[in-house]
Design a protein around this motif. Structure first.
Motif, PDB file in Angstrom:
ATOM      1  N   ALA A 244       0.831  -1.207   0.000  1.00  0.00           N
ATOM      2  CA  ALA A 244       0.000   0.000   0.000  1.00  0.00           C
ATOM      3  C   ALA A 244       0.864   1.255   0.000  1.00  0.00           C
ATOM      4  O   ALA A 244       0.436   2.302  -0.484  1.00  0.00           O
ATOM      5  N   LYS A 245       2.072   1.162   0.534  1.00  0.00           N
ATOM      6  CA  LYS A 245       2.962   2.319   0.544  1.00  0.00           C
ATOM      7  C   LYS A 245       3.482   2.629  -0.850  1.00  0.00           C
ATOM      8  O   LYS A 245       3.916   3.747  -1.113  1.00  0.00           O
ATOM      9  N   GLN A 246       3.432   1.666  -1.757  1.00  0.00           N
ATOM     10  CA  GLN A 246       3.882   1.880  -3.126  1.00  0.00           C
ATOM     11  C   GLN A 246       2.775   2.444  -4.018  1.00  0.00           C
ATOM     12  O   GLN A 246       3.059   2.928  -5.116  1.00  0.00           O
ATOM     13  N   LEU A 247       1.530   2.358  -3.576  1.00  0.00           N
ATOM     14  CA  LEU A 247       0.403   2.808  -4.401  1.00  0.00           C
ATOM     15  C   LEU A 247       0.506   4.282  -4.814  1.00  0.00           C
ATOM     16  O   LEU A 247       0.337   4.589  -5.999  1.00  0.00           O
ATOM     17  N   PRO A 248       0.742   5.219  -3.894  1.00  0.00           N
ATOM     18  CA  PRO A 248       0.806   6.621  -4.341  1.00  0.00           C
ATOM     19  C   PRO A 248       1.912   6.879  -5.359  1.00  0.00           C
ATOM     20  O   PRO A 248       1.706   7.599  -6.332  1.00  0.00           O
ATOM     21  N   MET A 249       3.064   6.276  -5.142  1.00  0.00           N
ATOM     22  CA  MET A 249       4.165   6.476  -6.086  1.00  0.00           C
ATOM     23  C   MET A 249       3.803   5.920  -7.467  1.00  0.00           C
ATOM     24  O   MET A 249       4.038   6.552  -8.490  1.00  0.00           O
ATOM     25  N   ASN A 250       3.209   4.728  -7.497  1.00  0.00           N
ATOM     26  CA  ASN A 250       2.828   4.135  -8.773  1.00  0.00           C
ATOM     27  C   ASN A 250       1.699   4.915  -9.434  1.00  0.00           C
ATOM     28  O   ASN A 250       1.664   5.037 -10.663  1.00  0.00           O
TER      29      ASN A 250
ATOM     30  N   PRO B  79       2.324  -7.652  -8.392  1.00  0.00           N
ATOM     31  CA  PRO B  79       1.338  -8.240  -7.470  1.00  0.00           C
ATOM     32  C   PRO B  79       1.118  -9.733  -7.700  1.00  0.00           C
ATOM     33  O   PRO B  79       0.928 -10.486  -6.743  1.00  0.00           O
ATOM     34  N   VAL B  80       1.166 -10.158  -8.947  1.00  0.00           N
ATOM     35  CA  VAL B  80       0.942 -11.583  -9.217  1.00  0.00           C
ATOM     36  C   VAL B  80       2.076 -12.414  -8.626  1.00  0.00           C
ATOM     37  O   VAL B  80       1.835 -13.440  -7.975  1.00  0.00           O
ATOM     38  N   LEU B  81       3.315 -11.975  -8.804  1.00  0.00           N
ATOM     39  CA  LEU B  81       4.445 -12.701  -8.223  1.00  0.00           C
ATOM     40  C   LEU B  81       4.427 -12.639  -6.700  1.00  0.00           C
ATOM     41  O   LEU B  81       4.806 -13.604  -6.027  1.00  0.00           O
ATOM     42  N   ALA B  82       4.000 -11.522  -6.145  1.00  0.00           N
ATOM     43  CA  ALA B  82       3.945 -11.398  -4.688  1.00  0.00           C
ATOM     44  C   ALA B  82       2.909 -12.345  -4.089  1.00  0.00           C
ATOM     45  O   ALA B  82       3.167 -12.989  -3.069  1.00  0.00           O
ATOM     46  N   VAL B  83       1.751 -12.435  -4.700  1.00  0.00           N
ATOM     47  CA  VAL B  83       0.715 -13.343  -4.183  1.00  0.00           C
ATOM     48  C   VAL B  83       1.135 -14.796  -4.391  1.00  0.00           C
ATOM     49  O   VAL B  83       0.863 -15.657  -3.552  1.00  0.00           O
TER      50      VAL B  83
ATOM     51  N   VAL C  44      -2.692  -9.918   0.445  1.00  0.00           N
ATOM     52  CA  VAL C  44      -3.317 -10.198  -0.852  1.00  0.00           C
ATOM     53  C   VAL C  44      -4.177  -9.015  -1.278  1.00  0.00           C
ATOM     54  O   VAL C  44      -4.154  -8.616  -2.452  1.00  0.00           O
ATOM     55  N   LEU C  45      -4.923  -8.431  -0.353  1.00  0.00           N
ATOM     56  CA  LEU C  45      -5.773  -7.281  -0.675  1.00  0.00           C
ATOM     57  C   LEU C  45      -4.939  -6.093  -1.160  1.00  0.00           C
ATOM     58  O   LEU C  45      -5.302  -5.437  -2.154  1.00  0.00           O
ATOM     59  N   MET C  46      -3.831  -5.827  -0.501  1.00  0.00           N
ATOM     60  CA  MET C  46      -2.977  -4.705  -0.919  1.00  0.00           C
ATOM     61  C   MET C  46      -2.395  -4.949  -2.308  1.00  0.00           C
ATOM     62  O   MET C  46      -2.284  -4.025  -3.118  1.00  0.00           O
ATOM     63  N   ASN C  47      -2.043  -6.184  -2.599  1.00  0.00           N
ATOM     64  CA  ASN C  47      -1.532  -6.484  -3.935  1.00  0.00           C
ATOM     65  C   ASN C  47      -2.641  -6.416  -4.983  1.00  0.00           C
ATOM     66  O   ASN C  47      -2.387  -6.058  -6.133  1.00  0.00           O
ATOM     67  N   MET C  48      -3.864  -6.732  -4.608  1.00  0.00           N
ATOM     68  CA  MET C  48      -4.974  -6.600  -5.547  1.00  0.00           C
ATOM     69  C   MET C  48      -5.277  -5.125  -5.832  1.00  0.00           C
ATOM     70  O   MET C  48      -5.703  -4.781  -6.939  1.00  0.00           O
ATOM     71  N   LEU C  49      -5.061  -4.262  -4.839  1.00  0.00           N
ATOM     72  CA  LEU C  49      -5.199  -2.822  -5.102  1.00  0.00           C
ATOM     73  C   LEU C  49      -4.175  -2.369  -6.141  1.00  0.00           C
ATOM     74  O   LEU C  49      -4.487  -1.562  -7.016  1.00  0.00           O
TER      75      LEU C  49
END
Length: 185
Positions: free
Chosen positions: A76-82, A108-112, A139-144
């Motif tokens: 989730a900390k990477q979301l704003p930057m991305n 996200p796919v590799l992380a999950v 998983v939810l954060m990676n789906m975001l």
């Protein structure tokens, strides 16, 4: 007769010898960060202090859960930057925007897929049931993050969202207004 090795340089002798004691009448203070060598009396007193006890299993489980939560929230900390990066690349098909979108899908796919390996260091009998919620948040954060990639693909116009994208006999969408006159196109 064997040749004697040369005596060591003076700096080696100074380094191996104890530092000179500080005179009692010195008026200047020690520099910041300097710790004077302790005397034998101070050493014997410090050895009498109790050693730090090892943490209990409950304390270790608590610490592991805190670290697991930090790891779960990290995407989730990477979301704003991305999101800013996606905005800055624009909506046209360029190599940079394609690579950014590819990364948004791949990461996200590799992380999950590697979730068990990621949380294996935190797995103990005391934390195994509590780690389920942490893994679900991960998983939810990676789906975001994946949702951000889908949003970007839609902004680029690559998602088939109209009937004409699927059916050959359907015409393109007609716009009721245009920003530029039709003759310019």
């Amino acid at each position: 007769m064997a040749a004697q090795p040369p005596p060591p340089p003076q700096w080696v002798l100074d380094l191996n010898s104890a530092p000179p004691s500080r005179p009692k009448n010195a008026t200047y203070a020690d520099p910041p960060g300097y710790t004077a060598t302790s005397t034998s009396k101070q050493r014997s007193q410090s050895s009498k202090t109790p050693a730090r006890q090892a943490p209990t299993p409950d304390e270790m489980d608590t610490l592991k859960m805190k670290k697991a939560w930090e790891l779960a929230i990290a995407p989730a900390k990477q979301l704003p930057m991305n999101a800013i990066g996606m905005y800055m690349t624009g909506n046209t098909l360029q190599i940079f925007s394609i690579f950014m979108v590819f990364t948004l899908f791949k990461t996200p796919v590799l992380a999950v897929a590697s979730i068990q390996r990621v949380f294996a260091p935190f797995e103990t009998p005391g934390t195994s049931s509590r780690l389920l919620a942490v893994k679900a948040v991960y998983v939810l954060m990676n789906m975001l993050m994946l949702g951000l990639g889908i949003w970007k693909v839609n902004q680029m116009g690559l998602l088939p969202t109209t009937r004409s994208d699927w059916l050959a006999w359907e015409g393109e969408r007609t716009w009721s207004e245009r920003a530029v006159p039709r003759e310019w196109l």
